[in-house]
Design a protein around this motif. Structure first.
Motif, mmCIF file in Angstrom:
data_model
loop_
_atom_site.group_PDB
_atom_site.id
_atom_site.type_symbol
_atom_site.label_atom_id
_atom_site.label_comp_id
_atom_site.label_asym_id
_atom_site.label_seq_id
_atom_site.Cartn_x
_atom_site.Cartn_y
_atom_site.Cartn_z
ATOM 1 N N ALA A 12 0.810 -1.221 0.000
ATOM 2 C CA ALA A 12 0.000 0.000 0.000
ATOM 3 C C ALA A 12 0.844 1.272 0.000
ATOM 4 O O ALA A 12 0.381 2.318 -0.451
ATOM 5 C CB ALA A 12 -0.931 0.001 1.214
ATOM 6 N N ASN A 13 2.095 1.195 0.496
ATOM 7 C CA ASN A 13 2.884 2.407 0.689
ATOM 8 C C ASN A 13 4.135 2.516 -0.167
ATOM 9 O O ASN A 13 4.769 3.566 -0.175
ATOM 10 C CB ASN A 13 3.278 2.521 2.169
ATOM 11 C CG ASN A 13 2.086 2.802 3.038
ATOM 12 O OD1 ASN A 13 1.586 3.911 3.082
ATOM 13 N ND2 ASN A 13 1.595 1.768 3.714
ATOM 14 N N LEU A 14 4.497 1.455 -0.864
ATOM 15 C CA LEU A 14 5.706 1.471 -1.679
ATOM 16 C C LEU A 14 5.312 1.255 -3.130
ATOM 17 O O LEU A 14 5.142 0.134 -3.595
ATOM 18 C CB LEU A 14 6.677 0.381 -1.201
ATOM 19 C CG LEU A 14 7.050 0.421 0.287
ATOM 20 C CD1 LEU A 14 7.911 -0.786 0.650
ATOM 21 C CD2 LEU A 14 7.734 1.724 0.664
ATOM 22 N N SER A 26 7.555 -15.006 1.628
ATOM 23 C CA SER A 26 6.754 -13.996 0.944
ATOM 24 C C SER A 26 7.666 -12.797 0.753
ATOM 25 O O SER A 26 8.263 -12.316 1.719
ATOM 26 C CB SER A 26 5.549 -13.593 1.794
ATOM 27 O OG SER A 26 4.698 -14.696 1.998
ATOM 28 N N GLY A 27 7.799 -12.351 -0.486
ATOM 29 C CA GLY A 27 8.704 -11.253 -0.762
ATOM 30 C C GLY A 27 8.005 -10.062 -1.375
ATOM 31 O O GLY A 27 7.038 -10.210 -2.125
ATOM 32 N N ILE A 28 8.493 -8.890 -1.031
ATOM 33 C CA ILE A 28 8.060 -7.648 -1.665
ATOM 34 C C ILE A 28 9.213 -7.215 -2.566
ATOM 35 O O ILE A 28 10.341 -7.027 -2.107
ATOM 36 C CB ILE A 28 7.747 -6.553 -0.623
ATOM 37 C CG1 ILE A 28 6.620 -6.984 0.317
ATOM 38 C CG2 ILE A 28 7.420 -5.230 -1.325
ATOM 39 C CD1 ILE A 28 5.270 -7.200 -0.348
ATOM 40 N N PHE A 29 8.919 -7.116 -3.847
ATOM 41 C CA PHE A 29 9.901 -6.735 -4.853
ATOM 42 C C PHE A 29 9.497 -5.419 -5.484
ATOM 43 O O PHE A 29 8.304 -5.161 -5.687
ATOM 44 C CB PHE A 29 9.954 -7.782 -5.976
ATOM 45 C CG PHE A 29 10.556 -9.087 -5.594
ATOM 46 C CD1 PHE A 29 11.847 -9.396 -5.985
ATOM 47 C CD2 PHE A 29 9.839 -10.021 -4.865
ATOM 48 C CE1 PHE A 29 12.416 -10.612 -5.654
ATOM 49 C CE2 PHE A 29 10.392 -11.242 -4.533
ATOM 50 C CZ PHE A 29 11.683 -11.534 -4.922
ATOM 51 N N TYR A 30 10.491 -4.616 -5.834
ATOM 52 C CA TYR A 30 10.223 -3.439 -6.650
ATOM 53 C C TYR A 30 10.296 -3.892 -8.098
ATOM 54 O O TYR A 30 11.330 -4.394 -8.562
ATOM 55 C CB TYR A 30 11.246 -2.332 -6.377
ATOM 56 C CG TYR A 30 10.963 -1.091 -7.188
ATOM 57 C CD1 TYR A 30 9.866 -0.290 -6.888
ATOM 58 C CD2 TYR A 30 11.751 -0.740 -8.267
ATOM 59 C CE1 TYR A 30 9.579 0.838 -7.644
ATOM 60 C CE2 TYR A 30 11.470 0.386 -9.021
ATOM 61 C CZ TYR A 30 10.384 1.171 -8.703
ATOM 62 O OH TYR A 30 10.099 2.278 -9.455
ATOM 63 N N ASN A 31 9.182 -3.778 -8.819
ATOM 64 C CA ASN A 31 9.125 -4.219 -10.219
ATOM 65 C C ASN A 31 7.919 -3.576 -10.900
ATOM 66 O O ASN A 31 6.983 -4.259 -11.306
ATOM 67 C CB ASN A 31 9.033 -5.744 -10.298
ATOM 68 C CG ASN A 31 9.369 -6.264 -11.677
ATOM 69 O OD1 ASN A 31 9.896 -5.550 -12.518
ATOM 70 N ND2 ASN A 31 9.061 -7.537 -11.910
ATOM 71 N N PRO A 32 7.935 -2.252 -11.047
ATOM 72 C CA PRO A 32 6.781 -1.593 -11.663
ATOM 73 C C PRO A 32 6.544 -2.096 -13.084
ATOM 74 O O PRO A 32 7.474 -2.211 -13.874
ATOM 75 C CB PRO A 32 7.164 -0.107 -11.645
ATOM 76 C CG PRO A 32 8.645 -0.083 -11.525
ATOM 77 C CD PRO A 32 9.027 -1.325 -10.773
ATOM 78 N N GLY A 33 5.317 -2.442 -13.352
ATOM 79 C CA GLY A 33 4.941 -2.909 -14.676
ATOM 80 C C GLY A 33 5.464 -4.294 -15.014
ATOM 81 O O GLY A 33 5.367 -4.723 -16.158
ATOM 82 N N GLY A 34 6.049 -4.990 -14.051
ATOM 83 C CA GLY A 34 6.568 -6.324 -14.312
ATOM 84 C C GLY A 34 7.667 -6.340 -15.355
ATOM 85 O O GLY A 34 7.806 -7.296 -16.107
ATOM 86 N N GLN A 134 11.694 2.039 4.144
ATOM 87 C CA GLN A 134 11.753 3.063 3.099
ATOM 88 C C GLN A 134 13.132 3.077 2.452
ATOM 89 O O GLN A 134 13.253 3.175 1.227
ATOM 90 C CB GLN A 134 11.411 4.439 3.679
ATOM 91 C CG GLN A 134 11.369 5.543 2.658
ATOM 92 C CD GLN A 134 10.246 5.379 1.648
ATOM 93 O OE1 GLN A 134 9.168 4.913 1.983
ATOM 94 N NE2 GLN A 134 10.490 5.774 0.409
ATOM 95 N N GLU A 135 14.182 2.963 3.260
ATOM 96 C CA GLU A 135 15.535 2.920 2.707
ATOM 97 C C GLU A 135 15.718 1.700 1.811
ATOM 98 O O GLU A 135 16.289 1.796 0.718
ATOM 99 C CB GLU A 135 16.577 2.888 3.817
ATOM 100 C CG GLU A 135 17.981 2.720 3.259
ATOM 101 C CD GLU A 135 19.071 2.746 4.298
ATOM 102 O OE1 GLU A 135 20.002 1.933 4.163
ATOM 103 O OE2 GLU A 135 19.013 3.586 5.214
#
Length: 155
Positions: A12-14, A26-34, A134-135
């Motif tokens: 919700a925040n990243l 369970s992982g949170i990845f940065y991958n806008p648009g896949g 956030q970092e």
């Protein structure tokens, strides 16, 4: 706090993050648009021991570990110098109880890469972790941009 609460906070925040389940985490990845096959790790939650990662004793009922990658300078400020990479199946050579709940500690395996961890963070500890999350997110964005430059256009 429950693992799902932490994962939902991140999504919700990243902006540009996605959730992926793999390797028992369970992982949170940065991958806008896949754009990339997997993206770049921001945070993971591990709920069971693995063959090369049992120091946190995640086999205890209800115990989970939140893991996040920090910049090396932040890691050094919090814990001191990065330790050497442990041998396969080993743990980082740092002064930490890897099974203690609700404390920010070096990651038992990936401390050498600047990763930190917390077992079962309380709401107060999670609040204190938010700047580190956030970092980790911003660091993942930088790594993503570097990897993206190496991906051919249209992929």
């Amino acid at each position: 706090m429950k693992p799902e609460d932490i994962l939902q906070y991140c999504l919700a925040n990243l902006e540009g993050t996605v959730r992926t389940e793999s390797w028992g985490e369970s992982g949170i990845f940065y991958n806008p648009g896949g754009v990339l096959k997997r993206g770049v790790y921001v945070l993971t939650i591990k709920e069971k021991d693995g063959a090369n990662d049992a120091a946190s004793r995640l086999d205890r009922p209800g115990v989970y570990r939140v893991n996040l990658g920090l910049r090396k300078g932040t890691y050094a400020r919090l814990f001191g110098a990065l330790p050497a990479r442990p041998p396969k199946g080993g743990v980082a050579s740092v002064d930490a109880d890897f099974s203690a709940p609700d404390r920010l500690i070096p990651h038992p395996v990936y401390a050498w890469m600047g990763w930190a961890a917390v077992l079962n963070p309380s709401p107060e500890t999670f609040e204190a972790m938010k700047p580190l999350i956030q970092e980790s997110y911003e660091y993942a964005r930088e790594k993503f941009a570097k990897r993206r430059r190496g991906v051919p256009a249209g992929i």
